[in-house]
Design an enzyme around this catalytic site. Structure first.
Site, PDB file in Angstrom:
ATOM      1  N   HIS A  29       0.836  -1.205   0.000  1.00 20.08           N
ATOM      2  CA  HIS A  29       0.000   0.000   0.000  1.00 20.08           C
ATOM      3  C   HIS A  29       0.876   1.262   0.000  1.00 20.08           C
ATOM      4  O   HIS A  29       0.702   2.149  -0.845  1.00 20.08           O
ATOM      5  CB  HIS A  29      -0.940   0.025   1.208  1.00 20.08           C
ATOM      6  N   HIS A  76       1.321   4.850  -3.021  1.00 17.67           N
ATOM      7  CA  HIS A  76       1.618   6.279  -2.841  1.00 17.67           C
ATOM      8  C   HIS A  76       2.788   6.807  -3.667  1.00 17.67           C
ATOM      9  O   HIS A  76       2.782   7.957  -4.088  1.00 17.67           O
ATOM     10  CB  HIS A  76       1.933   6.562  -1.369  1.00 17.67           C
ATOM     11  N   GLU A  95      -5.807   9.358  -0.219  1.00 20.27           N
ATOM     12  CA  GLU A  95      -6.120   7.923  -0.128  1.00 20.27           C
ATOM     13  C   GLU A  95      -7.244   7.481  -1.079  1.00 20.27           C
ATOM     14  O   GLU A  95      -7.168   6.414  -1.668  1.00 20.27           O
ATOM     15  CB  GLU A  95      -6.509   7.549   1.311  1.00 20.27           C
ATOM     16  N   SER A 152      -4.229   0.601  -4.503  1.00 16.63           N
ATOM     17  CA  SER A 152      -3.578  -0.596  -3.973  1.00 16.63           C
ATOM     18  C   SER A 152      -4.601  -1.667  -3.583  1.00 16.63           C
ATOM     19  O   SER A 152      -4.263  -2.638  -2.923  1.00 16.63           O
ATOM     20  CB  SER A 152      -2.686  -0.235  -2.771  1.00 16.63           C
TER      21      SER A 152
END
Ligand SMILES: [Fe+2]
Length: 242
Positions: free
Chosen positions: A110, A115, A157, A176
């Protein structure tokens, strides 16, 4: 802390490869093109777990950001201090093969796959840094930090973006996750609102299920440009509560 690359097991490499190969075919036409370009810029591939030294060298050439190894979730103050100093907190452990789809806490897949590609985007990193500076000014006020966590959540997010070719994803929490990629763009159930700072600050989020609401930016510059408004609206809300 540093990434001990020699500690990765064959299972770790398999997990990275499986997750990578499961997601990548779905991303063209779903992820924002800047994210896919970011994958290329930081040289992520299926067969190799990213080596943070290499990732940091590449990131340095794009935005000057770098990864800071953390054990997992860290206190808000540490989190925002890192971001305000252009350091993105990332864990180095990977989920097990038996828990490919569900995680209690964000793992390296993740943090890194989700990111890092957009840490090559000037507007996104400027937004992250400035949002974190605002957070540090309010760090002792749990109400203000809760509101700021909402805007972080609904952008970094779980953010969506309108492009010339249609709606796309830029939020790492969606990118993700195999299931939410399709759901966030196509499922009729969730509400999809235009990006609006006040609306977002008024919207609580859930961590344990797909989102019921998404917010759509018109371009990454909208994020960096919203900072003065965010600062003002947050101050108003904090004063109104006192
Ligand atoms: Fe995240």
């Amino acid at each position: 802390m540093v990434q001990d690359y020699s500690k990765y097991t064959p299972e770790d490499f398999k997990v990275w490869k499986l997750l990578y190969e499961r997601l990548m075919p779905h991303l063209p036409g779903a992820a924002v093109p800047e994210y896919l370009e970011g994958i290329r810029r930081v040289n992520f591939v299926a067969d190799r777990i990213p080596n943070f030294d290499e990732t940091n060298r590449l990131l340095a050439s794009w935005t000057g950001w770098e990864l800071e190894v953390v054990p997992g979730l860290i206190p808000d103050k540490d989190f925002f201090e890192l971001l305000a100093n252009k350091r993105f907190p990332a864990s180095t452990w990977l989920r097990k093969l038996s828990e490919l789809d569900y995680l209690e806490e964000p793992d390296m897949f993740h943090d890194v796959f989700g990111h890092v590609p957009l840490l090559t985007n000037e507007h996104l990193v400027s937004y992250l840094q400035e949002l974190s500076k605002i957070a540090l000014r309010h760090i002792d006020d749990p109400y203000a930090i809760e509101l700021l966590s909402r805007i972080y959540w609904f952008t970094v997010e779980f953010g969506l973006i309108q492009t010339h070719d249609g709606l796309r994803i830029y939020g790492a929490g969606i990118l993700s996750s195999k299931g939410e990629t399709w759901y966030s763009l196509n499922d009729p159930k969730p509400a999809r609102h235009p990006f609006d700072v006040t609306h977002i600050l008024d919207t609580p989020f859930r961590k344990d299920e797909y989102q019921k609401e998404y917010f759509i930016i018109e371009g990454f510059d909208q994020l960096s440009a919203c900072i003065p408004e965010l600062d003002r609206v947050l101050n108003e809300k904090v004063s109104a509560k006192d």
